[in-house]
Design a protein around this motif. Structure first.
Motif, PDB file in Angstrom:
ATOM      1  N   GLY A  60       0.793  -1.218   0.000  1.00  0.00           N
ATOM      2  CA  GLY A  60       0.000   0.000   0.000  1.00  0.00           C
ATOM      3  C   GLY A  60       0.824   1.267   0.000  1.00  0.00           C
ATOM      4  O   GLY A  60       0.279   2.362  -0.168  1.00  0.00           O
ATOM      5  N   GLN A  61       2.130   1.151   0.164  1.00  0.00           N
ATOM      6  CA  GLN A  61       2.994   2.332   0.201  1.00  0.00           C
ATOM      7  C   GLN A  61       3.003   3.024  -1.156  1.00  0.00           C
ATOM      8  O   GLN A  61       3.196   2.389  -2.190  1.00  0.00           O
ATOM      9  CB  GLN A  61       4.412   1.914   0.585  1.00  0.00           C
ATOM     10  CG  GLN A  61       5.391   3.054   0.691  1.00  0.00           C
ATOM     11  CD  GLN A  61       6.794   2.565   1.061  1.00  0.00           C
ATOM     12  OE1 GLN A  61       7.151   1.427   0.785  1.00  0.00           O
ATOM     13  NE2 GLN A  61       7.563   3.434   1.670  1.00  0.00           N
ATOM     14  N   ILE A  62       2.788   4.337  -1.153  1.00  0.00           N
ATOM     15  CA  ILE A  62       2.867   5.161  -2.355  1.00  0.00           C
ATOM     16  C   ILE A  62       4.192   5.913  -2.306  1.00  0.00           C
ATOM     17  O   ILE A  62       4.518   6.558  -1.306  1.00  0.00           O
ATOM     18  CB  ILE A  62       1.701   6.170  -2.432  1.00  0.00           C
ATOM     19  CG1 ILE A  62       0.349   5.449  -2.477  1.00  0.00           C
ATOM     20  CG2 ILE A  62       1.874   7.116  -3.616  1.00  0.00           C
ATOM     21  CD1 ILE A  62       0.085   4.657  -3.734  1.00  0.00           C
ATOM     22  N   ILE A  63       4.956   5.815  -3.378  1.00  0.00           N
ATOM     23  CA  ILE A  63       6.248   6.499  -3.476  1.00  0.00           C
ATOM     24  C   ILE A  63       6.205   7.364  -4.727  1.00  0.00           C
ATOM     25  O   ILE A  63       5.834   6.891  -5.807  1.00  0.00           O
ATOM     26  CB  ILE A  63       7.412   5.491  -3.550  1.00  0.00           C
ATOM     27  CG1 ILE A  63       7.366   4.516  -2.378  1.00  0.00           C
ATOM     28  CG2 ILE A  63       8.757   6.235  -3.574  1.00  0.00           C
ATOM     29  CD1 ILE A  63       8.292   3.332  -2.517  1.00  0.00           C
ATOM     30  N   THR A  64       6.587   8.636  -4.577  1.00  0.00           N
ATOM     31  CA  THR A  64       6.615   9.536  -5.727  1.00  0.00           C
ATOM     32  C   THR A  64       8.058   9.911  -6.042  1.00  0.00           C
ATOM     33  O   THR A  64       8.893  10.010  -5.142  1.00  0.00           O
ATOM     34  CB  THR A  64       5.774  10.807  -5.481  1.00  0.00           C
ATOM     35  OG1 THR A  64       6.324  11.532  -4.380  1.00  0.00           O
ATOM     36  CG2 THR A  64       4.324  10.462  -5.207  1.00  0.00           C
TER      37      THR A  64
END
Length: 160
Positions: A60-64
């Protein structure tokens, strides 16, 4: 390192297999930290994590990121970590970015207590239909090969 490309149903697949002279625990710790992505990406791509100091990967981790896939053109890229099994694998998928689809499986296979295999399977689709296919053969394939070659060299510098 071995690197192979294939395609099916308008999806390209890159398969990389690299022997690492470190334990699977050390390989996992290094690769599961998004903070280390910049160390493994060629400087000319100007790769930067923009989502703050990231924690080790979790589902579920969002990385930009921001990255220059074409010199002088910076793009935003958003990925989500969808699956994680510690010391075995994790998967990231593009949510927004330069590809029409990006699905990257990272596998870690123990050889012995001091060596492991790092296996990457990247399935991706390019935008623009036929033009995307042409871009793959003249640009994208070469760029991805360069990224994985650079990663192999950097990994040797960092761990041998």
């Amino acid at each position: 390192m071995s690197l192979k490309f294939s395609s099916h149903s308008n999806i390209f697949t890159l398969l990389s297999r690299q022997k690492a002279p470190i334990s699977i625990d050390k390989a996992w710790t290094f690769f599961s930290s998004p903070d280390n992505l910049e160390k493994l990406t060629p400087a000319e791509m100007n790769f930067k994590v923009t989502s703050g100091k990231p924690k080790n990967v979790y589902p579920g981790q969002i990385i930009t990121y921001q990255v220059s896939v074409i010199k002088g053109v910076r793009l935003n890229w958003v990925t989500e970590i969808t699956q994680v099994e510690k010391n075995n694998f994790f998967i990231d998928e593009q949510r927004f970015g330069p590809y029409k689809m990006w699905h990257h499986e990272h596998f870690f296979e123990e050889i012995d207590e001091n060596n492991c295999w790092i296996v990457d399977k990247v399935s991706y689709k390019l935008p623009l239909g036929f033009l995307g296919k042409i871009a793959h053969y003249f640009f994208v394939k070469k760029q991805l090969t360069g990224i994985f070659d650079y990663r192999t060299k950097q990994f040797k510098v960092l761990f041998e």
